[in-house]
Design a protein around this motif. Structure first.
Motif, mmCIF file in Angstrom:
data_model
loop_
_atom_site.group_PDB
_atom_site.id
_atom_site.type_symbol
_atom_site.label_atom_id
_atom_site.label_comp_id
_atom_site.label_asym_id
_atom_site.label_seq_id
_atom_site.Cartn_x
_atom_site.Cartn_y
_atom_site.Cartn_z
ATOM 1 N N ARG A 23 0.834 -1.216 0.000
ATOM 2 C CA ARG A 23 0.000 0.000 0.000
ATOM 3 C C ARG A 23 0.860 1.254 0.000
ATOM 4 N NH1 ARG A 23 -5.554 -0.573 2.635
ATOM 5 N NH2 ARG A 23 -6.042 -2.619 1.814
ATOM 6 N N ASP A 49 2.367 1.856 -3.300
ATOM 7 C CA ASP A 49 1.342 2.370 -4.209
ATOM 8 C C ASP A 49 1.189 3.879 -4.030
ATOM 9 O OD1 ASP A 49 -0.822 1.443 -6.110
ATOM 10 O OD2 ASP A 49 -2.010 2.610 -4.695
ATOM 11 N N ARG A 50 1.190 4.281 -2.769
ATOM 12 C CA ARG A 50 1.074 5.699 -2.440
ATOM 13 C C ARG A 50 2.250 6.483 -3.023
ATOM 14 N NH1 ARG A 50 -1.146 8.953 2.016
ATOM 15 N NH2 ARG A 50 -1.465 10.817 0.780
ATOM 16 N N LEU A 52 4.080 5.650 -5.535
ATOM 17 C CA LEU A 52 3.964 5.691 -6.998
ATOM 18 C C LEU A 52 3.052 6.839 -7.427
ATOM 19 C CD1 LEU A 52 3.801 1.864 -7.698
ATOM 20 C CD2 LEU A 52 5.541 3.443 -8.555
ATOM 21 N N GLY A 53 1.973 7.052 -6.675
ATOM 22 C CA GLY A 53 1.084 8.172 -6.974
ATOM 23 C C GLY A 53 1.808 9.499 -6.831
ATOM 24 N N ILE A 54 2.655 9.595 -5.799
ATOM 25 C CA ILE A 54 3.395 10.837 -5.569
ATOM 26 C C ILE A 54 4.418 11.056 -6.683
ATOM 27 C CG2 ILE A 54 5.056 11.940 -4.014
ATOM 28 C CD1 ILE A 54 3.430 10.644 -1.696
ATOM 29 N N GLN A 106 4.126 10.155 -9.688
ATOM 30 C CA GLN A 106 3.380 10.553 -10.884
ATOM 31 C C GLN A 106 2.892 11.992 -10.813
ATOM 32 O OE1 GLN A 106 0.082 7.860 -11.138
ATOM 33 N NE2 GLN A 106 1.408 6.113 -11.600
ATOM 34 N N SER A 107 2.690 12.498 -9.595
ATOM 35 C CA SER A 107 2.068 13.818 -9.529
ATOM 36 C C SER A 107 2.938 14.914 -8.924
ATOM 37 C CB SER A 107 0.743 13.733 -8.759
ATOM 38 O OG SER A 107 0.966 13.170 -7.487
ATOM 39 N N GLU A 163 9.599 3.838 -13.342
ATOM 40 C CA GLU A 163 9.368 3.148 -12.074
ATOM 41 C C GLU A 163 9.812 1.688 -12.139
ATOM 42 O OE1 GLU A 163 5.284 3.792 -12.505
ATOM 43 O OE2 GLU A 163 5.235 5.718 -11.451
ATOM 44 N N GLU A 192 0.671 -7.695 -9.481
ATOM 45 C CA GLU A 192 -0.718 -7.490 -9.902
ATOM 46 C C GLU A 192 -1.269 -6.186 -9.318
ATOM 47 O OE1 GLU A 192 -3.717 -9.592 -10.940
ATOM 48 O OE2 GLU A 192 -4.866 -7.875 -10.206
ATOM 49 N N ILE A 193 -0.905 -5.904 -8.065
ATOM 50 C CA ILE A 193 -1.407 -4.682 -7.440
ATOM 51 C C ILE A 193 -0.649 -3.446 -7.921
ATOM 52 C CG2 ILE A 193 -1.692 -3.460 -5.246
ATOM 53 C CD1 ILE A 193 -2.129 -6.228 -3.947
ATOM 54 N N LEU A 194 0.669 -3.535 -7.966
ATOM 55 C CA LEU A 194 1.440 -2.329 -8.267
ATOM 56 C C LEU A 194 1.590 -2.087 -9.766
ATOM 57 C CD1 LEU A 194 4.151 -2.431 -5.463
ATOM 58 C CD2 LEU A 194 2.051 -1.088 -5.566
ATOM 59 N N ALA A 195 1.546 -3.163 -10.550
ATOM 60 C CA ALA A 195 1.566 -3.035 -12.007
ATOM 61 C C ALA A 195 2.711 -2.174 -12.540
ATOM 62 C CB ALA A 195 0.220 -2.509 -12.502
ATOM 63 N N ILE A 196 3.925 -2.428 -12.060
ATOM 64 C CA ILE A 196 5.097 -1.780 -12.672
ATOM 65 C C ILE A 196 6.151 -2.849 -12.919
ATOM 66 C CG2 ILE A 196 4.734 0.515 -11.698
ATOM 67 C CD1 ILE A 196 6.840 -0.150 -9.577
ATOM 68 N N ARG A 207 -3.568 5.750 -7.945
ATOM 69 C CA ARG A 207 -2.863 5.196 -6.796
ATOM 70 C C ARG A 207 -3.483 5.638 -5.477
ATOM 71 N NH1 ARG A 207 0.523 1.231 -8.750
ATOM 72 N NH2 ARG A 207 1.462 1.942 -10.692
ATOM 73 N N GLN A 227 -4.732 9.209 -4.154
ATOM 74 C CA GLN A 227 -5.107 10.107 -5.241
ATOM 75 C C GLN A 227 -6.631 10.156 -5.377
ATOM 76 O OE1 GLN A 227 -2.814 8.430 -8.566
ATOM 77 N NE2 GLN A 227 -1.459 10.184 -8.384
#
Ligand SMILES: Nc1ncnc2c1ncn2[C@@H]1O[C@H](COP(=O)(O)OP(=O)(O)O)[C@@H](O)[C@H]1O
Ligand SMILES: [Mg+2]
Lengths: 269, 236
Positions: A150, A153-154, A156-158, A160-161, A175, A200-204, B136, B139
């Protein structure tokens, strides 16, 4: 021009510093001039794992504050040619890093190095943001358990943004997933997530799977990055990951429970 | 350079709306208590807006209503669709008066004179908002006045909201809220349903209620009789 790679995770204790040391050392062993920077201001772990803690005079914060220049603060590794460490300060807090200061240091390093490895602190606060902000690539270090996945995942969002690449609208940060402390027998027993579950969850893209290994503990106790122990499973797994980072296609190892050979079964092992 | 101590910015949040059909607060307390006990985690501390649309101009004892909600560990923040009188009474107990687009439609006024006015309504097509990646954890995406298409997954701890439909080509693990402004024919379509919460036009189900036959399968979620209905996405 150096490539800036952040080793990050969100969660603490997953193996970021171990991986920064191993990957940085491995890249230098292959002839790339590499600097590893400790962004974990206040804790200072990297120099211990690299075995250079007694040679720290100036640190990252000193350079940012203009109290020392880069050449004074960079510690040249005694074992591996082309390997340098920029240690963190133990006495300051995380706010000692400014974005301008970090950018100036990275720009100065960029001209002289092939790779800059940023060892991120845990969390998603200022220190971790600083470590990932300027990155070209990210090695998202993850343990095969739900909370670590988790947090990754968080992060990865950071990436990206909130990274510089995202803010400037450039090509996104590349990534990589590095699964560490992987214990095939616990996965088989259903106590840990499998490589497939995590992917499967993180998909990188999967950069490497590092087995849970006593070699890591031995290595950090003796201040020797684990890649230098070429006999060990973890050392070999890191070496595979480094080759993949450099673009090679390498089969994955250490994913399954090892069947004990007949001799080991008789004599124990 | 002096550091600023604050910055004021507008933002969008999803709030639960309590549609009040009666002013019988004792009965309300009983029924709400039951509802909350089904998913206490979801409700505790939840900000609540009270929709008065169905009450017309009945007098509401806002002080008692507010206290009742607080007793149930909810956090009443405001009201909507009240009459002027109701709004004033609500303000007196420090409930904000919020605008709510749905149910606000004014009845059409009869034409004043005999001249024929031909109004040409321009059809406006709002293309969907498309997210090429996985949304993600942490977000939030809001597709205002349109559909939302997510080509990746929606992670645990991520939230996707659309005023129209939501299409998710990966796994839905987080929250999806379709028809957010009151479009009751909105639907959520996903390749794999493992959601924390799905909501359409205010009706929602949390993960516990979703773990039936279609959990982990391709599914569509629609509103039906003020509740939700989940059906297989691919008809065999
Ligand atoms: N592959 C591994 N096998 C066994 N122990 C490991 C492995 N990777 C890391 N560790 C141990 O986990 C702990 C945390 O590692 P560290 O690299 O300091 O994590 P982080 O920098 O993410 O906080 C250390 O004690 C380290 O020795
Ligand atoms: Mg560390």
């Amino acid at each position: 021009m150096a490539k800036i790679i952040v080793v990050t995770s969100g969660k603490g204790g997953v193996g970021k510093t171990t991986s920064s040391a191993a990957i940085g050392t491995g890249l230098a062993l292959k002839g790339y001039k590499t600097a590893i920077i400790d962004f974990d201001i206040g804790l200072r772990n990297l120099d211990l794992i690299m075995g250079c803690e007694r040679r720290v005079v100036y640190d990252f914060v000193n350079v940012i504050n203009g109290e020392a220049n880069l050449n004074q603060a960079l510690i040249k590794d005694k074992r591996v040619e082309k390997l340098f460490i920029l240690p963190a300060s133990q006495t300051r807090d995380k706010d000692a890093l400014t974005r301008e200061g970090v950018e100036r240091v990275l720009n100065e390093l960029k001209d002289k190095f092939d790779f800059i490895i940023c060892d991120s602190p845990a969390g998603i606060e200022a220190g971790a943001m600083m470590a990932l902000y300027f990155a070209d690539e990210a090695i998202v270090t993850t343990n095969p358990e739900v909370s670590s996945v988790r947090d990754s995942d968080r992060i990865l969002g950071i990436l990206q943004s909130k990274s510089k690449r995202a803010e400037d609208g450039l090509e996104p940060v590349k990534e990589h997933l590095l699964l560490t402390r992987y214990n095939p027998s616990r996965v088989a027993a259903g106590e840990m997530l499998s490589v497939e579950d995590v992917q499967e969850i993180l998909a990188i893209d999967l950069l490497g799977v590092i087995p849970e290994s006593t070699a890591v503990l031995n290595a950090s106790n003796s201040g020797q990055p684990v890649v230098l122990d070429g006999e060990s499973d973890a050392g070999q797994a890191y070496n595979d990951a480094i080759n993949r980072l450099l673009g090679e296609i390498v089969d994955f190892r250490f994913l399954n429970v090892e069947k004990k050979g007949i001799l080991k079964r008789i004599f124990g092992g | 350079m002096s550091e600023q101590t604050f910055e004021l910015k507008g933002n969008l949040f999803t709030l639960s709306v309590l549609h009040l059909f009666s002013v019988d607060i004792t009965q309300l307390r009983k029924e709400l208590d039951e509802k909350i006990s089904q998913a206490p985690k979801f409700f505790i501390g939840a900000p609540i807006v009270i929709n008065l649309a169905k009450l017309h101009d009945t007098n509401v004892d806002f002080a008692t209503l507010k206290q009742t909600l607080i007793d149930l560990q909810l956090n009443p923040v405001g009201i909507c669709n009240g009459t002027e009188q109701q709004n004033e009474a609500a303000k007196a107990v420090k409930l904000s008066v919020l605008n709510y687009s749905k149910d606000n439609a004014k009845p059409v006024q009869p034409k004043q004179n005999n001249t024929e006015v031909v109004e040409v309504e321009k059809e406006v097509y709002l293309p969907p908002q498309i997210v090429q990646t996985t949304v993600r954890s942490g977000q939030q995406i809001y597709a205002k006045n349109r559909d939302l298409i997510v080509l990746g997954a929606v992670s645990h701890g991520a939230e996707v909201i659309a005023d129209g439909n939501i299409h998710i080509y990966g796994t839905l693990r987080g929250r999806a809220i379709a028809g957010a402004q009151g479009y009751d024919e909105a639907a959520i379509y996903c390749q794999r349903l493992e959601a924390e919460l799905v909501s359409i036009n205010g009706s929602y189900w949390i993960s516990d209620s979703l773990q039936g036959e279609l959990w982990g399968k391709a599914a569509q979620v629609k509103q039906k009789n003020d509740s939700l209905e989940i059906t297989a996405l691919v008809k065999g």
